[in-house]
Write a protein that holds these residues in place. Structure first.
Motif, PDB file in Angstrom:
ATOM      1  N   ASP A  65       0.820  -1.207   0.000  1.00  0.00           N
ATOM      2  CA  ASP A  65       0.000   0.000   0.000  1.00  0.00           C
ATOM      3  C   ASP A  65       0.854   1.257   0.000  1.00  0.00           C
ATOM      4  O   ASP A  65       1.703   1.452   0.869  1.00  0.00           O
ATOM      5  CB  ASP A  65      -0.908   0.017   1.235  1.00  0.00           C
ATOM      6  N   PRO A  67       1.029   5.477   0.411  1.00  0.00           N
ATOM      7  CA  PRO A  67       0.351   6.326   1.413  1.00  0.00           C
ATOM      8  C   PRO A  67      -1.110   6.601   1.056  1.00  0.00           C
ATOM      9  O   PRO A  67      -1.976   6.599   1.927  1.00  0.00           O
ATOM     10  CB  PRO A  67       1.181   7.611   1.391  1.00  0.00           C
ATOM     11  N   TRP A  68      -1.379   6.839  -0.236  1.00  0.00           N
ATOM     12  CA  TRP A  68      -2.750   7.180  -0.624  1.00  0.00           C
ATOM     13  C   TRP A  68      -3.708   5.997  -0.525  1.00  0.00           C
ATOM     14  O   TRP A  68      -4.909   6.179  -0.630  1.00  0.00           O
ATOM     15  CB  TRP A  68      -2.760   7.754  -2.039  1.00  0.00           C
ATOM     16  N   SER A  69      -3.163   4.792  -0.293  1.00  0.00           N
ATOM     17  CA  SER A  69      -4.027   3.617  -0.115  1.00  0.00           C
ATOM     18  C   SER A  69      -4.261   3.315   1.358  1.00  0.00           C
ATOM     19  O   SER A  69      -4.914   2.341   1.703  1.00  0.00           O
ATOM     20  CB  SER A  69      -3.403   2.398  -0.783  1.00  0.00           C
ATOM     21  N   GLN A  70      -3.692   4.136   2.249  1.00  0.00           N
ATOM     22  CA  GLN A  70      -3.764   3.842   3.679  1.00  0.00           C
ATOM     23  C   GLN A  70      -4.658   4.812   4.445  1.00  0.00           C
ATOM     24  O   GLN A  70      -4.630   4.848   5.673  1.00  0.00           O
ATOM     25  CB  GLN A  70      -2.345   3.876   4.273  1.00  0.00           C
ATOM     26  N   SER A  71      -5.389   5.637   3.709  1.00  0.00           N
ATOM     27  CA  SER A  71      -6.255   6.599   4.398  1.00  0.00           C
ATOM     28  C   SER A  71      -7.486   6.864   3.546  1.00  0.00           C
ATOM     29  O   SER A  71      -7.571   6.404   2.401  1.00  0.00           O
ATOM     30  CB  SER A  71      -5.499   7.907   4.642  1.00  0.00           C
ATOM     31  N   ILE A  72      -8.422   7.629   4.093  1.00  0.00           N
ATOM     32  CA  ILE A  72      -9.632   7.974   3.355  1.00  0.00           C
ATOM     33  C   ILE A  72      -9.361   9.266   2.586  1.00  0.00           C
ATOM     34  O   ILE A  72      -8.749  10.191   3.118  1.00  0.00           O
ATOM     35  CB  ILE A  72     -10.810   8.138   4.340  1.00  0.00           C
ATOM     36  N   GLY A  73      -9.805   9.304   1.342  1.00  0.00           N
ATOM     37  CA  GLY A  73      -9.527  10.472   0.493  1.00  0.00           C
ATOM     38  C   GLY A  73     -10.526  11.597   0.700  1.00  0.00           C
ATOM     39  O   GLY A  73     -11.404  11.517   1.560  1.00  0.00           O
TER      40      GLY A  73
END
Ligand SMILES: Nc1nc2c(c(=O)[nH]1)N[C@H]1C(S)=C(S)[C@@H](COP(=O)(O)O)O[C@H]1N2
Ligand SMILES: [Mo]
Length: 443
Positions: A65, A67-73
């Motif tokens: 993952d 960084p952009w796959s580890q949080s809500i956008g």
């Protein structure tokens, strides 16, 4: 705000050495190797730009993952009017500062090197203004149709919206497109050599519908069309063309026209010179003869070798250009590529495009991509295995009238080199062995 201007042009991550050293998978079938290798390069590029600690994906396990796959956008309406990704900030219209004295009477060029289809996004449509871009209040804008008509009409935007709608896809090209290359190859750029053409889906009313509403007197042979900008730019058009396929449009690619393209109303004159496509349209007057404009001439003319002028050259002859590779999009080493390009003609439909990689000695027929529409940009492609040796890449279009795109030498033989307008000659891109690409002209 998107940053603008040359200083924002990012280096191409695909050309960085670290990325290129990425190996292809070992057990890749030979026939597909080059394309798949490009895939590996792209993945490597993302990892490098984002976080170099991310493990390289392999063919056995899914990628780790980022960084952009580890949080809500960001949520919806975070951007109530959407815009391109921040990393696309170099995909912008550009001008050539030395070309014109002021920015108000000037031109900006579409970044054809970054476009992938036949439709120009509204924010990237080229601009050509004679007295700047007016900001018009549509509630106060009116279109007057008068002269040799039975019942003159003064139409508001509301009135115009009530007429039956027509939607069509057409290119608009300024006849000065390519003008800087008349005497010699000058601009080492696809954007600046060909970017004064764009193509959109236009929606509005047929001009014939509006003229039928006013009733055309039988003596009427010409129409004067006039804009509401400070230039009050006007042109004379033969009535036959007005009744044939001209559109009075208020929408571009599904939304209201952009102010740059004539908001709230413009004329589209399919296949004819850009300058007759009057923006900010406010008046149409029918008469027996062509008018003389407030400007010095009522039309664009080309100075011929014998000192005479070539005028009333409304039709845009067939033209094509390779958009990949091009100076802005060089090649990344030998291997399989797809040559891509655009072709168009004011004469109707494109029927064939041939591509040469040896400066016009041998030609191969490219694939035309649907839709192939009349007086619209048409996309073509041809697979190409580049051996890494210098090449001369060029395209040549044939249209439905049988017209064949000329070489620059043929064009100069006919018209000399004093012209500015109507350079529709074959464009040659010189590919050097390091993959860089240059604008050249063959004798
Ligand atoms: N009213 C008005 N219409 C105009 C112009 C202008 O300056 N004023 N420029 C013309 C020229 S020379 C061209 S090439 C096209 C360019 O259209 P675009 O700016 O939408 O690309 O608009 C034409 N219509
Ligand atoms: Mo133009």
């Amino acid at each position: 705000m998107r940053p603008r201007g040359e200083e924002n042009v990012r280096p191409n991550p695909l050309r960085s050495k670290a990325v290129l050293s990425d190996p292809a998978g070992a057990d890749v079938p030979v026939g597909r190797r080059s394309f798949l290798r490009l895939g590996a390069v792209l993945t490597g590029g993302l990892a490098l730009g984002g976080n170099s600690a991310i493990a390289e994906p392999s063919q056995e396990s899914p990628p780790a993952d980022a960084p952009w796959s580890q949080s809500i956008g960001a949520g919806v309406v975070d951007r109530p009017y959407g815009r391109p990704a921040d990393t696309e900030a170099s995909v912008i219209r550009r001008n050539v500062p030395w070309l014109t004295a002021t920015a108000e009477s000037s031109v900006s060029f579409s970044p054809l090197q970054d476009l992938h289809g036949i439709i120009t996004p509204n924010g990237l449509f080229f601009e050509r203004h004679h007295a700047g871009r007016p900001d018009i209040d549509p509630a106060q804008h009116k279109l007057l149709i008068h002269g040799l008509v039975e019942r003159p009409l003064l139409l508001t935007m509301k009135d115009i919206l009530r007429f039956p709608q027509t939607t069509r896809i057409h290119f608009i090209e300024c006849p000065a497109n390519g003008g800087m290359n008349w005497r010699a190859a000058q601009m080492n750029s696809l954007q600046f050599s060909h970017g004064m053409v764009s193509c959109a889906e236009w929606t509005g009313v047929k001009l014939s519908t509006l003229l039928e509403e006013t009733g055309i007197k039988k003596e009427a042979k010409w129409a004067m069309v006039e804009g509401a900008d400070g230039a009050h730019m006007n042109r004379s058009l033969p009535l036959d063309k007005c009744l044939d396929d001209c559109l009075v449009v208020y929408a571009q690619n599904g939304e209201a026209l952009r102010p740059e393209q004539g908001y709230p109303l413009r004329l589209v004159v399919p296949g004819w010179e850009g300058n007759v496509n009057i923006k900010w349209l406010r008046r149409i007057k029918l008469g027996e003869k062509p008018w003389h404009s407030r400007e010095e001439t009522s039309k664009y003319t080309d100075l011929m070798p014998d000192g005479t002028s070539r005028g009333f050259t409304w039709l845009m002859d067939a033209k094509s250009v390779v958009t990949f590779p091009c100076p802005e999009k060089p090649l990344d080493g030998a291997g399989l590529y797809e040559i891509r390009g655009l072709a168009w003609t004011g004469n109707g439909k494109v029927t064939r495009v041939d591509v040469s990689v040896d400066g016009g000695i041998n030609w191969q027929t490219a694939r035309l991509h649907e839709p192939v529409l009349s007086k619209a940009l048409t996309k073509f492609t041809l697979p190409w295995r580049w051996d890494g040796r210098p090449a001369l890449v060029a395209s040549r279009v044939v249209d439905e009238s049988g017209y064949v795109q000329p070489t620059i030498a043929e064009l100069r033989k006919q018209r000399g080199s004093n012209s500015v307008y109507h350079n529709n000659s074959i464009q040659t891109w010189q590919v050097k062995s390091d993959g860089t690409v240059f604008n050249v002209q063959l004798a």
